[in-house]
Design an enzyme around this catalytic site. Structure first.
Site, PDB file in Angstrom:
ATOM      1  N   GLY A 139      14.028  19.425  11.928  1.00 12.91           N
ATOM      2  CA  GLY A 139      13.882  19.004  13.309  1.00 12.91           C
ATOM      3  C   GLY A 139      14.593  17.693  13.560  1.00 12.91           C
ATOM      4  O   GLY A 139      14.823  16.912  12.626  1.00 12.91           O
ATOM      5  N   GLN A 165      16.480   9.826  17.650  1.00  8.92           N
ATOM      6  CA  GLN A 165      17.077   9.707  16.307  1.00  8.92           C
ATOM      7  C   GLN A 165      18.597   9.661  16.348  1.00  8.92           C
ATOM      8  O   GLN A 165      19.235   9.314  15.357  1.00  8.92           O
ATOM      9  CB  GLN A 165      16.626  10.866  15.409  1.00  8.92           C
ATOM     10  CG  GLN A 165      15.140  10.820  15.089  1.00  8.92           C
ATOM     11  CD  GLN A 165      14.743  11.943  14.155  1.00  8.92           C
ATOM     12  OE1 GLN A 165      14.513  13.052  14.596  1.00  8.92           O
ATOM     13  NE2 GLN A 165      14.687  11.664  12.868  1.00  8.92           N
ATOM     14  N   CYS A 193      11.248  12.411   6.928  1.00  9.52           N
ATOM     15  CA  CYS A 193      11.910  12.225   8.221  1.00  9.52           C
ATOM     16  C   CYS A 193      13.353  11.803   7.969  1.00  9.52           C
ATOM     17  O   CYS A 193      13.604  10.964   7.100  1.00  9.52           O
ATOM     18  CB  CYS A 193      11.174  11.148   9.014  1.00  9.52           C
ATOM     19  SG  CYS A 193      11.919  10.771  10.608  1.00  9.52           S
ATOM     20  N   LEU A 194      14.277  12.360   8.734  1.00 10.04           N
ATOM     21  CA  LEU A 194      15.690  11.992   8.552  1.00 10.04           C
ATOM     22  C   LEU A 194      15.927  10.515   8.856  1.00 10.04           C
ATOM     23  O   LEU A 194      16.905   9.935   8.404  1.00 10.04           O
ATOM     24  CB  LEU A 194      16.583  12.866   9.444  1.00 10.04           C
ATOM     25  CG  LEU A 194      16.575  14.370   9.111  1.00 10.04           C
ATOM     26  CD1 LEU A 194      17.353  15.156  10.155  1.00 10.04           C
ATOM     27  CD2 LEU A 194      17.132  14.625   7.719  1.00 10.04           C
ATOM     28  N   HIS A 233       5.688  16.569  14.701  1.00  9.31           N
ATOM     29  CA  HIS A 233       6.465  15.437  14.178  1.00  9.31           C
ATOM     30  C   HIS A 233       7.560  15.025  15.163  1.00  9.31           C
ATOM     31  O   HIS A 233       7.714  13.832  15.470  1.00  9.31           O
ATOM     32  CB  HIS A 233       7.075  15.853  12.829  1.00  9.31           C
ATOM     33  CG  HIS A 233       7.956  14.822  12.192  1.00  9.31           C
ATOM     34  ND1 HIS A 233       7.667  14.241  10.974  1.00  9.31           N
ATOM     35  CD2 HIS A 233       9.127  14.260  12.591  1.00  9.31           C
ATOM     36  CE1 HIS A 233       8.615  13.368  10.673  1.00  9.31           C
ATOM     37  NE2 HIS A 233       9.526  13.359  11.630  1.00  9.31           N
ATOM     38  N   GLU A 234       8.302  16.005  15.678  1.00  6.61           N
ATOM     39  CA  GLU A 234       9.412  15.675  16.590  1.00  6.61           C
ATOM     40  C   GLU A 234       8.902  15.166  17.936  1.00  6.61           C
ATOM     41  O   GLU A 234       9.478  14.251  18.516  1.00  6.61           O
ATOM     42  CB  GLU A 234      10.336  16.880  16.791  1.00  6.61           C
ATOM     43  CG  GLU A 234      11.014  17.388  15.524  1.00  6.61           C
ATOM     44  CD  GLU A 234      11.670  16.307  14.678  1.00  6.61           C
ATOM     45  OE1 GLU A 234      12.176  15.317  15.234  1.00  6.61           O
ATOM     46  OE2 GLU A 234      11.665  16.449  13.440  1.00  6.61           O
ATOM     47  N   HIS A 254       8.188  11.550  17.916  1.00  6.51           N
ATOM     48  CA  HIS A 254       9.374  10.691  18.073  1.00  6.51           C
ATOM     49  C   HIS A 254       9.620  10.333  19.539  1.00  6.51           C
ATOM     50  O   HIS A 254      10.126   9.251  19.837  1.00  6.51           O
ATOM     51  CB  HIS A 254      10.627  11.407  17.549  1.00  6.51           C
ATOM     52  CG  HIS A 254      10.851  11.278  16.069  1.00  6.51           C
ATOM     53  ND1 HIS A 254      11.099  10.068  15.461  1.00  6.51           N
ATOM     54  CD2 HIS A 254      10.898  12.210  15.082  1.00  6.51           C
ATOM     55  CE1 HIS A 254      11.282  10.277  14.151  1.00  6.51           C
ATOM     56  NE2 HIS A 254      11.155  11.560  13.899  1.00  6.51           N
TER      57      HIS A 254
END
Ligand code: ZN
Length: 157
Positions: free
Chosen positions: A46, A51, A88-89, A130-131, A134
């Site tokens: 995701g 991000q 997480c990226l 999670h996304e 953000h």
């Protein structure tokens, strides 16, 4: 195809609340396409617009069934519970256990401005939660109840 730079933890863009998308134009389509390419390249499940430095309510989810685009997403139903390890990226080399609902239904707009709804469980439910976090400036490290040593993650790959 354009790969965008993924913003890392410490950058304050990750801590801001995103605004809804109001214009469904070429600029939005370009952003969505770039986000998909960036997610594929980074091999994540995701990616949220902040991000890549854009403060708009957009996420891409891909848990193995191909990417889905969620614009102005909202979770409309959730049930059950799970506790699993997340990464997480934007937080390289950090993993931790997070409690999430087991199943979620998310409602959003697609790039044509039509309302769409997706339902899923396990990894899909985690990725959506999670996304969406953000979009409100929240990172999994804020809510993880236990961090995992990176060396232990080697066995999970
Ligand atoms: Zn993340």
């Amino acid at each position: 195809m354009a790969i965008r730079n993924i913003v890392k933890k410490g950058d304050e863009v990750l801590r801001k609340k995103c605004r809804p998308v109001t214009k469904f134009d070429d600029r939005l389509f370009q952003l969505l396409d770039d986000m998909k390419d960036t997610l594929v390249k980074a091999d994540g499940c995701g990616l949220a617009a902040p991000q890549v430095g854009v403060l708009r309510r957009i996420v891409i989810i891909d848990v193995g069934d191909g990417p889905i685009e969620l614009i102005n997403p909202e979770i409309v139903k959730m049930s059950g519970r799970q506790r699993e390890v997340e990464g997480c990226l934007s937080c390289p080399n950090e993993w931790g256990y997070v409690k999430r609902p087991m199943k979620v239904t998310v409602r959003a707009l697609n790039r044509n401005g039509d309302t769409v709804e997706y339902q899923g469980k396990e990894l899909f439910a985690r990725a959506v939660c999670h996304e969406l976090d953000h979009l409100d400036g929240r990172l999994f490290v804020d809510i993880a109840d236990e961090m995992v040593d990176p060396s232990e993650m080697e066995d999970r790959k």
